[in-house]
Scaffold this active site. Sequence first.
Site, short mmCIF file in Angstrom:
data_model
loop_
_atom_site.label_atom_id
_atom_site.label_comp_id
_atom_site.label_asym_id
_atom_site.label_seq_id
_atom_site.Cartn_x
_atom_site.Cartn_y
_atom_site.Cartn_z
N CYS A 99 2.90 5.58 -5.15
CA CYS A 99 2.17 4.43 -4.80
C CYS A 99 2.43 3.75 -3.64
O CYS A 99 3.76 3.43 -3.41
CB CYS A 99 2.46 3.44 -6.23
SG CYS A 99 1.66 1.92 -6.42
N GLU A 142 -4.83 3.82 -10.77
CA GLU A 142 -5.47 2.60 -10.41
C GLU A 142 -5.71 1.79 -11.21
O GLU A 142 -5.62 0.56 -11.15
CB GLU A 142 -6.44 3.15 -9.54
CG GLU A 142 -6.55 3.99 -8.30
CD GLU A 142 -5.06 3.74 -7.37
OE1 GLU A 142 -4.86 2.42 -7.30
OE2 GLU A 142 -4.61 4.59 -6.79
NI NI Z 1 -0.20 2.43 -7.13
#
Ligand code: NI
Length: 179
Positions: A99, A142
């Site tokens: 991420c 997401e």
């Molecule tokens: Ni992320």
Amino acid sequence: MIREILKMGDPRLLEVAKPVTDVHDPAVKSIVTDMYDTLHDAKAFGLAAPQIGIDLRILIFGIAPTRYHPEQEPVPLTALINPWIDILTEETDHGPESCLSVPGMRGLVPRFTRIRYGGTLEDGGQVEREADGFHARLFQHEYDHLDGILYPQRIADITKFGFTEALLPRAEWAKHASE
Ligand code: NI
């Protein structure tokens, strides 16, 4: 404009983002443009508005053909406003994730293997898709950002969370890598 990406520890990443009330608001178009610029600069697969400090339910993602996903159908770069998700199976799969808000780290994360999702496109149209494999994993990652959830919170076995180079030998990540 390339925006600064918030890092884990920033409380703004833990908030439930607000729905967009007017998709034709020029401010929404400006946010999406900044998200595209930021994603392109970071060379990642997806980005959610809260990651650039915007408290709205907007995300962008896409899967270009890469050597890491020979089995995955490409997904066009897509911006979704007020997205939704339906889980189509109880089956889960553990796979590696990273991420932009957790730089340098990776972890093995359980995700549902088959989903349906949709939302409003930039032009106001609606889209609906079914997804499996890495496509389904990416969307769930997401979408979680919009609910204030970062992938480390999903890791079932915390020993499978660590620095990218240390957690698994490079050759192993090359087989699974989802970055
Ligand atoms: Ni992320």
